[in-house]
Scaffold this motif. Structure first.
Motif, mmCIF file in Angstrom:
data_model
loop_
_atom_site.group_PDB
_atom_site.id
_atom_site.type_symbol
_atom_site.label_atom_id
_atom_site.label_comp_id
_atom_site.label_asym_id
_atom_site.label_seq_id
_atom_site.Cartn_x
_atom_site.Cartn_y
_atom_site.Cartn_z
ATOM 1 N N VAL A 163 13.004 0.342 3.109
ATOM 2 C CA VAL A 163 14.140 0.458 2.210
ATOM 3 C C VAL A 163 14.438 1.933 1.969
ATOM 4 C CG1 VAL A 163 12.664 0.305 0.147
ATOM 5 C CG2 VAL A 163 15.104 -0.222 -0.024
ATOM 6 N N SER A 164 15.708 2.281 1.985
ATOM 7 C CA SER A 164 16.119 3.641 1.677
ATOM 8 C C SER A 164 16.062 3.851 0.168
ATOM 9 C CB SER A 164 17.539 3.892 2.191
ATOM 10 O OG SER A 164 17.929 5.220 1.929
ATOM 11 N N LEU A 165 15.611 5.015 -0.249
ATOM 12 C CA LEU A 165 15.383 5.273 -1.671
ATOM 13 C C LEU A 165 16.551 5.946 -2.375
ATOM 14 C CD1 LEU A 165 11.704 6.509 -1.428
ATOM 15 C CD2 LEU A 165 12.516 4.246 -2.029
ATOM 16 N N LEU A 166 17.599 6.264 -1.633
ATOM 17 C CA LEU A 166 18.738 6.931 -2.235
ATOM 18 C C LEU A 166 19.953 6.757 -1.343
ATOM 19 C CD1 LEU A 166 17.987 10.766 -1.817
ATOM 20 C CD2 LEU A 166 16.894 8.971 -0.553
ATOM 21 N N GLY A 167 21.114 6.929 -1.931
ATOM 22 C CA GLY A 167 22.330 6.813 -1.148
ATOM 23 C C GLY A 167 22.393 7.890 -0.086
ATOM 24 N N PHE A 200 25.332 11.449 -3.953
ATOM 25 C CA PHE A 200 25.791 11.935 -5.253
ATOM 26 C C PHE A 200 27.184 11.374 -5.537
ATOM 27 C CE2 PHE A 200 22.842 15.134 -3.685
ATOM 28 C CZ PHE A 200 21.981 15.264 -4.766
ATOM 29 N N ALA A 201 27.357 10.806 -6.714
ATOM 30 C CA ALA A 201 28.665 10.301 -7.127
ATOM 31 C C ALA A 201 29.555 11.468 -7.536
ATOM 32 C CB ALA A 201 28.505 9.334 -8.289
ATOM 33 N N ASN A 202 30.854 11.226 -7.615
ATOM 34 C CA ASN A 202 31.785 12.295 -8.000
ATOM 35 C C ASN A 202 31.612 12.707 -9.462
ATOM 36 O OD1 ASN A 202 33.020 12.410 -5.458
ATOM 37 N ND2 ASN A 202 34.419 10.744 -5.976
ATOM 38 N N THR A 203 31.315 11.737 -10.318
ATOM 39 C CA THR A 203 31.131 12.004 -11.743
ATOM 40 C C THR A 203 29.977 11.142 -12.263
ATOM 41 O OG1 THR A 203 32.619 10.236 -12.482
ATOM 42 C CG2 THR A 203 33.610 12.405 -12.000
ATOM 43 N N GLU A 204 29.529 11.451 -13.463
ATOM 44 C CA GLU A 204 28.483 10.633 -14.081
ATOM 45 C C GLU A 204 28.983 9.212 -14.324
ATOM 46 O OE1 GLU A 204 26.154 12.436 -17.319
ATOM 47 O OE2 GLU A 204 27.246 14.297 -16.895
ATOM 48 N N GLN A 205 30.257 9.092 -14.677
ATOM 49 C CA GLN A 205 30.819 7.765 -14.914
ATOM 50 C C GLN A 205 30.860 6.952 -13.617
ATOM 51 O OE1 GLN A 205 32.197 10.657 -15.960
ATOM 52 N NE2 GLN A 205 31.659 10.434 -18.146
ATOM 53 N N ASP A 206 31.229 7.606 -12.515
ATOM 54 C CA ASP A 206 31.226 6.933 -11.216
ATOM 55 C C ASP A 206 29.815 6.485 -10.843
ATOM 56 O OD1 ASP A 206 33.911 7.295 -10.952
ATOM 57 O OD2 ASP A 206 33.783 8.974 -9.549
ATOM 58 N N ARG A 207 28.858 7.297 -11.178
ATOM 59 C CA ARG A 207 27.464 6.945 -10.883
ATOM 60 C C ARG A 207 27.081 5.639 -11.568
ATOM 61 N NH1 ARG A 207 22.525 7.417 -13.458
ATOM 62 N NH2 ARG A 207 20.710 7.686 -12.064
ATOM 63 N N GLY A 267 16.253 13.628 -4.173
ATOM 64 C CA GLY A 267 17.423 13.865 -5.005
ATOM 65 C C GLY A 267 17.155 14.549 -6.325
ATOM 66 N N HIS A 268 15.912 14.837 -6.627
ATOM 67 C CA HIS A 268 15.554 15.488 -7.890
ATOM 68 C C HIS A 268 15.033 16.896 -7.613
ATOM 69 C CE1 HIS A 268 16.108 11.762 -10.138
ATOM 70 N NE2 HIS A 268 15.493 11.153 -9.136
ATOM 71 N N SER A 282 21.895 16.461 -10.430
ATOM 72 C CA SER A 282 20.892 15.459 -10.793
ATOM 73 C C SER A 282 21.462 14.390 -11.714
ATOM 74 C CB SER A 282 19.681 16.129 -11.456
ATOM 75 O OG SER A 282 20.064 16.821 -12.625
ATOM 76 N N LYS A 283 22.510 14.721 -12.444
ATOM 77 C CA LYS A 283 23.135 13.732 -13.313
ATOM 78 C C LYS A 283 24.008 12.756 -12.534
ATOM 79 C CE LYS A 283 23.237 16.798 -17.352
ATOM 80 N NZ LYS A 283 24.102 17.550 -18.301
ATOM 81 N N ARG A 284 24.283 13.099 -11.273
ATOM 82 C CA ARG A 284 25.154 12.254 -10.453
ATOM 83 C C ARG A 284 24.436 11.614 -9.266
ATOM 84 N NH1 ARG A 284 28.554 15.125 -7.768
ATOM 85 N NH2 ARG A 284 28.078 17.265 -8.359
ATOM 86 N N VAL A 285 23.116 11.802 -9.160
ATOM 87 C CA VAL A 285 22.388 11.313 -7.996
ATOM 88 C C VAL A 285 22.268 9.788 -8.014
ATOM 89 C CG1 VAL A 285 20.086 11.507 -9.061
ATOM 90 C CG2 VAL A 285 20.329 11.641 -6.565
ATOM 91 N N LEU A 286 22.491 9.182 -6.860
ATOM 92 C CA LEU A 286 22.347 7.725 -6.713
ATOM 93 C C LEU A 286 21.004 7.477 -6.040
ATOM 94 C CD1 LEU A 286 26.013 7.181 -5.653
ATOM 95 C CD2 LEU A 286 24.952 6.094 -7.625
ATOM 96 N N ALA A 287 19.985 7.415 -6.860
ATOM 97 C CA ALA A 287 18.612 7.306 -6.365
ATOM 98 C C ALA A 287 17.724 6.799 -7.494
ATOM 99 C CB ALA A 287 18.111 8.671 -5.883
ATOM 100 N N LEU A 288 16.463 6.609 -7.172
ATOM 101 C CA LEU A 288 15.495 6.254 -8.199
ATOM 102 C C LEU A 288 15.384 7.383 -9.216
ATOM 103 C CD1 LEU A 288 12.650 4.719 -5.997
ATOM 104 C CD2 LEU A 288 14.321 3.493 -7.376
ATOM 105 N N CYS A 289 15.129 7.045 -10.459
ATOM 106 C CA CYS A 289 14.986 8.061 -11.489
ATOM 107 C C CYS A 289 13.604 8.718 -11.399
ATOM 108 C CB CYS A 289 15.186 7.448 -12.876
ATOM 109 S SG CYS A 289 13.916 6.240 -13.339
ATOM 110 N N ARG A 290 13.434 9.822 -12.112
ATOM 111 C CA ARG A 290 12.163 10.559 -12.051
ATOM 112 C C ARG A 290 10.996 9.709 -12.541
ATOM 113 N NH1 ARG A 290 15.230 15.209 -13.910
ATOM 114 N NH2 ARG A 290 14.411 14.896 -16.009
ATOM 115 N N GLU A 291 11.246 8.842 -13.516
ATOM 116 C CA GLU A 291 10.168 7.979 -14.019
ATOM 117 C C GLU A 291 9.699 7.024 -12.927
ATOM 118 O OE1 GLU A 291 12.992 8.617 -15.603
ATOM 119 O OE2 GLU A 291 12.104 9.960 -17.108
ATOM 120 N N ASP A 292 10.621 6.545 -12.102
ATOM 121 C CA ASP A 292 10.243 5.680 -10.983
ATOM 122 C C ASP A 292 9.359 6.432 -9.992
ATOM 123 O OD1 ASP A 292 11.612 3.373 -11.812
ATOM 124 O OD2 ASP A 292 13.489 4.086 -10.949
#
Length: 340
Positions: A163-167, A200-207, A267-268, A282-292
């Motif tokens: 499985v890929s871990l990020l877009g 990476f999404a264009n904006t945080e809202q897009d993310r 992505g981090h 980092s606010k727009r990354v489409l990936a697992l979060c740092r906690e993951d």
């Protein structure tokens, strides 16, 4: 969610101990048998410790050591290059709390030794597939992981899926990192899942909108279930792979560097001390979060002169369980560490 299916030779030398590998063990196994024998007979590790160090099952480690011994392949001899690599592996493991470390001898003169790292990463991945320990293996993308897949022989994946871990969608198809996981599926016949979104999404809202999509959410859930993660390490330099593929604009990477960014993992971004920090990216990354990331077993394949600061940054972050690197990078990592 997208799914893709598809005569005797001395190996070591140094006064005191010799490990030799003959033709009775396949070439691929000969290298592992050599390393296992050295760690067991010269390094004094138990067979279970050898298995853990090399990413093998206990049964596999025992079989390799026993086979080498029965065939008369173990002699008292040590090769300087291999023994020095094993010493570096031990020092790096102790210093950074790694439970797996592999240092490959230098033979690739390039600043980014893709061939050496690709061969080592492919062998490691091949062993994990053969062991069958991990039902789901998460993968990142980038030039180094692409080299690992390039050197992976065609083989049956058994019960292993990827499985890929990020877009990873980009405008440049030739540089599309999807090709890494796609080729991995082709080489192994395994099921492989990707997120059909950019990194990476264009904006945080897009993310938030994209992460809420059914297919994307499903792949992220699969990614969180990965028993093993194989990742590369990126830099915050203008020649970074993220910039070269068009995933990140040059101006955006310049901003990351100005803020103190040094290393990138899935992505981090992290500073020179290994501390994570928030950037516009980092606010727009489409990936697992740092906690993951902290909960996953991540083995990175990375090295080369241009990546030494980035590798050190990610090692200091504490996110890695393992590292596969080249000898030149390993020496620089240890020599660059402050004493005490």
């Amino acid at each position: 969610m997208q799914n893709f299916a598809s005569s005797e030779k001395n190996i070591t030398r140094e006064p005191g101990v010799v490990v030799a590998a003959g033709n009775s063990i396949r070439d691929d196994e000969a290298s592992i048998a050599t390393r296992a024998a050295w760690l067991h007979y010269a390094g004094g590790l138990t067979q279970s410790e050898v298995a853990r160090r090399l990413g093998l099952t206990g049964l596999k480690a025992h079989r390799l050591i026993t086979k080498a011994n029965q065939d008369g392949l173990i002699k008292i001899f040590v090769d300087g290059d291999v023994s020095e690599c094993v010493e570096l592996e031990s020092r790096l493991s102790e210093r950074f709390g790694l439970d797996y470390c592999e240092v490959v001898p230098d033979f690739d003169p390039d600043a980014l030794p893709l061939k050496a790292l690709g061969i080592a990463g492919a062998r490691y991945l091949k062993r994990q597939i053969e062991n069958g320990e991990y039902a789901m293996v998460g993968v990142g993308h980038g030039r180094t992981l692409a080299a690992c897949v390039e050197h992976l022989p065609r083989m049956a994946a058994g019960g292993t899926s990827f499985v890929s871990l990020l877009g990873g969608l980009t405008r440049k198809f030739a540089a599309n990192p999807h090709d890494v996981i796609h080729r991995l599926a082709e080489r192994t016949g395994a099921e492989a899942y990707v997120m059909p979104v950019p990194m990476f999404a264009n904006t945080e809202q897009d993310r938030e909108v994209l992460l809420g999509q059914h297919g994307v959410a499903d792949v992220l859930e699969l990614a969180r279930s990965s028993g093993l993660v194989l990742a590369g390490i990126g830099t915050a330099e203008p020649e970074a792979s993220l910039v070269a593929t068009g995933m990140v604009a040059r101006s955006e990477m310049d901003e990351v560097k100005r803020m103190g960014g040094v290393g990138e993992l899935l992505g981090h971004f992290f500073d020179k001390e290994g501390k994570p920090f928030e950037t516009g990216l980092s606010k727009r990354v489409l990936a697992l979060c740092r906690e993951d990331l902290r909960r996953l077993r991540i083995v990175a394949v990375a090295g080369g002169v241009i990546k030494i600061p980035a590798v050190l940054s990610v090692l200091r972050s504490g996110n890695l369980a393992g590292l596969i690197t080249d000898e030149r990078t390993a020496r620089a990592l240890m020599e660059g560490m402050p004493v005490g």
